[in-house]
Design a protein around this motif. Structure first.
Motif, PDB file in Angstrom:
ATOM      1  N   ILE A   1       0.835  -1.202   0.000  1.00 47.97           N
ATOM      2  CA  ILE A   1       0.000   0.000   0.000  1.00 47.97           C
ATOM      3  C   ILE A   1       0.871   1.253   0.000  1.00 47.97           C
ATOM      4  CG2 ILE A   1      -1.610   1.354   1.407  1.00 47.97           C
ATOM      5  CD1 ILE A   1      -2.860  -1.309   2.304  1.00 47.97           C
ATOM      6  N   VAL A   2       1.896   1.258   0.854  1.00 48.34           N
ATOM      7  CA  VAL A   2       2.773   2.432   0.936  1.00 48.34           C
ATOM      8  C   VAL A   2       3.503   2.650  -0.380  1.00 48.34           C
ATOM      9  CG1 VAL A   2       4.788   3.416   2.111  1.00 48.34           C
ATOM     10  CG2 VAL A   2       3.062   2.167   3.424  1.00 48.34           C
ATOM     11  N   ASP A   3       3.898   1.567  -1.025  1.00 39.77           N
ATOM     12  CA  ASP A   3       4.626   1.676  -2.291  1.00 39.77           C
ATOM     13  C   ASP A   3       3.726   1.931  -3.487  1.00 39.77           C
ATOM     14  OD1 ASP A   3       7.189   1.521  -1.416  1.00 39.77           O
ATOM     15  OD2 ASP A   3       7.451  -0.613  -1.797  1.00 39.77           O
ATOM     16  N   ALA A   4       2.414   1.802  -3.312  1.00 38.33           N
ATOM     17  CA  ALA A   4       1.481   1.909  -4.436  1.00 38.33           C
ATOM     18  C   ALA A   4       1.441   3.326  -4.990  1.00 38.33           C
ATOM     19  CB  ALA A   4       0.087   1.469  -4.013  1.00 38.33           C
ATOM     20  N   GLN A   5       1.275   3.418  -6.279  1.00 35.18           N
ATOM     21  CA  GLN A   5       1.093   4.696  -6.948  1.00 35.18           C
ATOM     22  C   GLN A   5      -0.401   4.917  -7.155  1.00 35.18           C
ATOM     23  OE1 GLN A   5       3.670   6.712  -7.554  1.00 35.18           O
ATOM     24  NE2 GLN A   5       5.070   5.163  -6.721  1.00 35.18           N
ATOM     25  N   GLY A   6      -1.051   5.533  -6.160  1.00 36.47           N
ATOM     26  CA  GLY A   6      -2.489   5.716  -6.261  1.00 36.47           C
ATOM     27  C   GLY A   6      -3.167   5.404  -4.940  1.00 36.47           C
ATOM     28  N   PRO A   7      -4.500   5.391  -4.940  1.00 38.59           N
ATOM     29  CA  PRO A   7      -5.249   5.235  -3.686  1.00 38.59           C
ATOM     30  C   PRO A   7      -5.182   3.845  -3.066  1.00 38.59           C
ATOM     31  CG  PRO A   7      -6.729   5.321  -5.564  1.00 38.59           C
ATOM     32  CD  PRO A   7      -5.379   5.639  -6.106  1.00 38.59           C
ATOM     33  N   ALA A   8      -4.940   2.790  -3.838  1.00 37.72           N
ATOM     34  CA  ALA A   8      -4.818   1.415  -3.336  1.00 37.72           C
ATOM     35  C   ALA A   8      -6.061   0.990  -2.552  1.00 37.72           C
ATOM     36  CB  ALA A   8      -3.560   1.273  -2.475  1.00 37.72           C
TER      37      ALA A   8
ATOM     38  N   TRP B   1      -6.427  -1.644   0.691  1.00 34.96           N
ATOM     39  CA  TRP B   1      -6.929  -1.250   2.010  1.00 34.96           C
ATOM     40  C   TRP B   1      -8.072  -2.164   2.434  1.00 34.96           C
ATOM     41  CZ3 TRP B   1      -4.334   1.219   5.390  1.00 34.96           C
ATOM     42  CH2 TRP B   1      -3.493   2.281   5.060  1.00 34.96           C
ATOM     43  N   LEU B   2      -8.941  -2.489   1.491  1.00 34.62           N
ATOM     44  CA  LEU B   2     -10.044  -3.402   1.794  1.00 34.62           C
ATOM     45  C   LEU B   2      -9.515  -4.772   2.196  1.00 34.62           C
ATOM     46  CD1 LEU B   2     -13.093  -3.981   1.838  1.00 34.62           C
ATOM     47  CD2 LEU B   2     -12.911  -4.609  -0.598  1.00 34.62           C
ATOM     48  N   ALA B   3      -8.526  -5.260   1.438  1.00 34.50           N
ATOM     49  CA  ALA B   3      -7.939  -6.560   1.757  1.00 34.50           C
ATOM     50  C   ALA B   3      -7.268  -6.546   3.128  1.00 34.50           C
ATOM     51  CB  ALA B   3      -6.931  -6.959   0.682  1.00 34.50           C
ATOM     52  N   LEU B   4      -6.598  -5.443   3.454  1.00 32.12           N
ATOM     53  CA  LEU B   4      -5.958  -5.332   4.765  1.00 32.12           C
ATOM     54  C   LEU B   4      -7.004  -5.322   5.871  1.00 32.12           C
ATOM     55  CD1 LEU B   4      -3.328  -4.979   6.342  1.00 32.12           C
ATOM     56  CD2 LEU B   4      -3.564  -2.506   6.061  1.00 32.12           C
ATOM     57  N   GLY B   5      -8.120  -4.658   5.636  1.00 29.07           N
ATOM     58  CA  GLY B   5      -9.199  -4.658   6.620  1.00 29.07           C
ATOM     59  C   GLY B   5      -9.783  -6.049   6.818  1.00 29.07           C
TER      60      GLY B   5
ATOM     61  N   GLY C   1     -13.882  -3.374   5.605  1.00 23.79           N
ATOM     62  CA  GLY C   1     -13.241  -4.687   5.449  1.00 23.79           C
ATOM     63  C   GLY C   1     -13.037  -5.364   6.787  1.00 23.79           C
ATOM     64  N   PHE C   2     -12.651  -4.587   7.803  1.00 23.26           N
ATOM     65  CA  PHE C   2     -12.424  -5.156   9.126  1.00 23.26           C
ATOM     66  C   PHE C   2     -13.717  -5.748   9.688  1.00 23.26           C
ATOM     67  CE2 PHE C   2     -12.270  -5.134  13.703  1.00 23.26           C
ATOM     68  CZ  PHE C   2     -11.002  -5.611  13.994  1.00 23.26           C
ATOM     69  N   VAL C   3     -14.811  -5.020   9.554  1.00 22.27           N
ATOM     70  CA  VAL C   3     -16.090  -5.495  10.089  1.00 22.27           C
ATOM     71  C   VAL C   3     -16.489  -6.810   9.420  1.00 22.27           C
ATOM     72  CG1 VAL C   3     -18.553  -4.995  10.255  1.00 22.27           C
ATOM     73  CG2 VAL C   3     -16.882  -3.207  10.761  1.00 22.27           C
ATOM     74  N   VAL C   4     -16.328  -6.890   8.116  1.00 25.29           N
ATOM     75  CA  VAL C   4     -16.671  -8.127   7.401  1.00 25.29           C
ATOM     76  C   VAL C   4     -15.769  -9.273   7.867  1.00 25.29           C
ATOM     77  CG1 VAL C   4     -16.749  -9.254   5.150  1.00 25.29           C
ATOM     78  CG2 VAL C   4     -17.576  -6.905   5.402  1.00 25.29           C
ATOM     79  N   GLY C   5     -14.467  -9.014   7.970  1.00 22.65           N
ATOM     80  CA  GLY C   5     -13.548 -10.053   8.423  1.00 22.65           C
ATOM     81  C   GLY C   5     -13.800 -10.480   9.852  1.00 22.65           C
ATOM     82  N   PHE C   6     -14.362  -9.569  10.657  1.00 25.72           N
ATOM     83  CA  PHE C   6     -14.605  -9.810  12.082  1.00 25.72           C
ATOM     84  C   PHE C   6     -15.957 -10.480  12.340  1.00 25.72           C
ATOM     85  CE2 PHE C   6     -14.894  -7.989  16.563  1.00 25.72           C
ATOM     86  CZ  PHE C   6     -13.804  -8.712  17.042  1.00 25.72           C
TER      87      PHE C   6
END
Length: 412
Positions: free
Chosen positions: A147-154, A158-162, A205-210
């Protein structure tokens, strides 16, 4: 990484009874798989053996295809944490390849794939929370680095990380330290993160994963809010019997060296060998830390995570479990420190190898360290162990069923 990790499968059948004997909880994990295949008696979420970590259910579910392929035995069950370790090594390789270099990825990845003997032995226990959780930690660090290295909003990342964060928090509450780690790093990198477009995506994403945690706790009076019969805050309520200073001394002089797991009958003084290995790794980590600081937010989680974990560990009552250890499994709370130490040391060896006067020496020390770790793992294998699950698979299966059914019958 799988080729390197594969020989450690032998530890599952020959070594674990001496250094990491079978745990009562493992039999419950195996029974989950057996009973679900035969026909579940409960809702699937009610097979979560421990109220406060879903990994106790996940390990049982992952054992189902393995039991169907190879038969139901404790040996086959222990393949689940072995696969988690292989996945952790792959995540470590990807993380170091991104934040450092390909050579650092190989050195750090090999160090983790082999693992300290103590880490390997504890890693054969199918708890579903301790070493298995390290896989999610490393996966989250790798995903955040992309995400940090991404060129753009990613946005998708972010959803996958959540999703990963929510699921991993249900899997084991120890993942909250990773959440705090990434949260601190991201807020330093972007102070407006909480009002950015990425934050609601991450939260959704976190809520769905949780959701597995929510479903289980709604159905079970929110019993997951307690850890070993006490609220999370009560484990840090200041009931410590020793000062922080004395805990740090004990950690560095006894607990960390012992957690390396080198056997006295092979190495003369296992703790001394573990201490030497620890010093070498810490020395190698110094240039690794400098390199990560220069990389900024991409590599910062590898530094922030162990710092936050040490604060929680030294300030909580779980330290007492490790301090009063009589068997290697009681040092399990030291295992989250192993991956960052090994990976940062891998980066350090790579940096030292770039210096002309020290290059060959650094690589030679890294190779010798890998050889020593391999020897330490080999020392765990005990062919005279007649208690191996290879010798008594049926007895272990029957014992697993009896203990697990008793546990489910008396669940609150």
């Amino acid at each position: 990484m799988l080729i390197v990790a594969a020989p450690k499968i032998d530890l599952l059948g020959a070594a674990w009874e001496r250094r990491a004997p079978p745990q009562r909880e493992e039999f419950a994990r195996g029974n989950i798989a057996v009973e679900i295949v035969r026909g579940p008696l409960f809702a699937i979420y009610d097979y979560q053996w421990a109220t406060f970590f879903g990994g106790s259910l996940v390990v049982g579910l992952l054992a189902i295809p393995l039991f169907q392929l190879f038969g139901s035995s404790l040996l086959v069950l222990k393949m689940v944490p072995a696969l988690f370790q292989a996945a952790a090594a792959a995540c470590a390789f990807g993380l170091l390849d991104r934040v450092a270099s390909r050579r650092a990825a190989w050195i750090g990845g090999l160090l983790l794939a082999l693992g300290m003997p103590g880490y390997s032995a504890i890693g054969t226990i199918a708890w579903g929370v301790h070493l298995e959780l390290n896989t999610f930690v490393l996966a989250a660090m790798w995903l955040y680095a992309t995400i940090v290295d991404a060129q753009g909003p990613a946005t998708k990342r972010w959803l996958a990380l959540g999703l990963l964060g929510g699921f991993a928090t249900w899997f084991g509450y120890g993942f909250t330290i990773t959440i705090a780690t990434i949260g601190v790093v991201e807020l330093v990198r972007n102070r407006r993160f909480l009002v950015s477009r990425a934050f609601p995506v991450l939260l959704a994403g976190f809520v769905v994963g949780f959701l597995p945690w929510i479903v289980y706790n709604v159905a079970n009076d929110f019993s997951g809010l307690e850890i070993y019969g006490a609220g999370a805050g009560e484990h840090f309520s200041g009931s410590a019997t020793s000062s922080i200073g004395s805990r740090v001394v004990l950690l560095l002089t006894e607990l960390l060296p012992e957690s390396m797991g080198f056997r006295d009958d092979w190495f003369g003084n296992g703790r001394a060998v573990g201490a030497v290995v620890m010093v070498v790794l810490l020395a190698a980590a110094v240039p690794g830390v400098r390199a990560l600081v220069r990389r900024g937010a991409v590599g910062a989680p590898l530094l922030v995570f162990p710092a936050l974990y040490l604060v929680a560990f030294l300030g909580g009552d779980f330290f007492e479990t490790a301090a009063s250890w009589t068997a290697l499994p009681q040092l399990r709370y030291l295992c989250p420190l192993h991956p960052p130490l090994l990976l940062v040391a891998g980066i350090g060896f790579d940096r030292l190898a770039r210096r002309v006067p020290l290059g060959r020496l650094a690589l030679g020390v890294a190779a010798a360290l890998l050889a020593l770790i391999a020897a330490g793992n080999a020392a765990l294998v005990d062919r005279s162990n007649t208690g191996s699950p290879r010798a008594h698979p049926r007895a272990l299966r029957l014992r697993a069923r009896r203990l697990a059914r008793r546990a489910f019958r008396h669940r609150p």
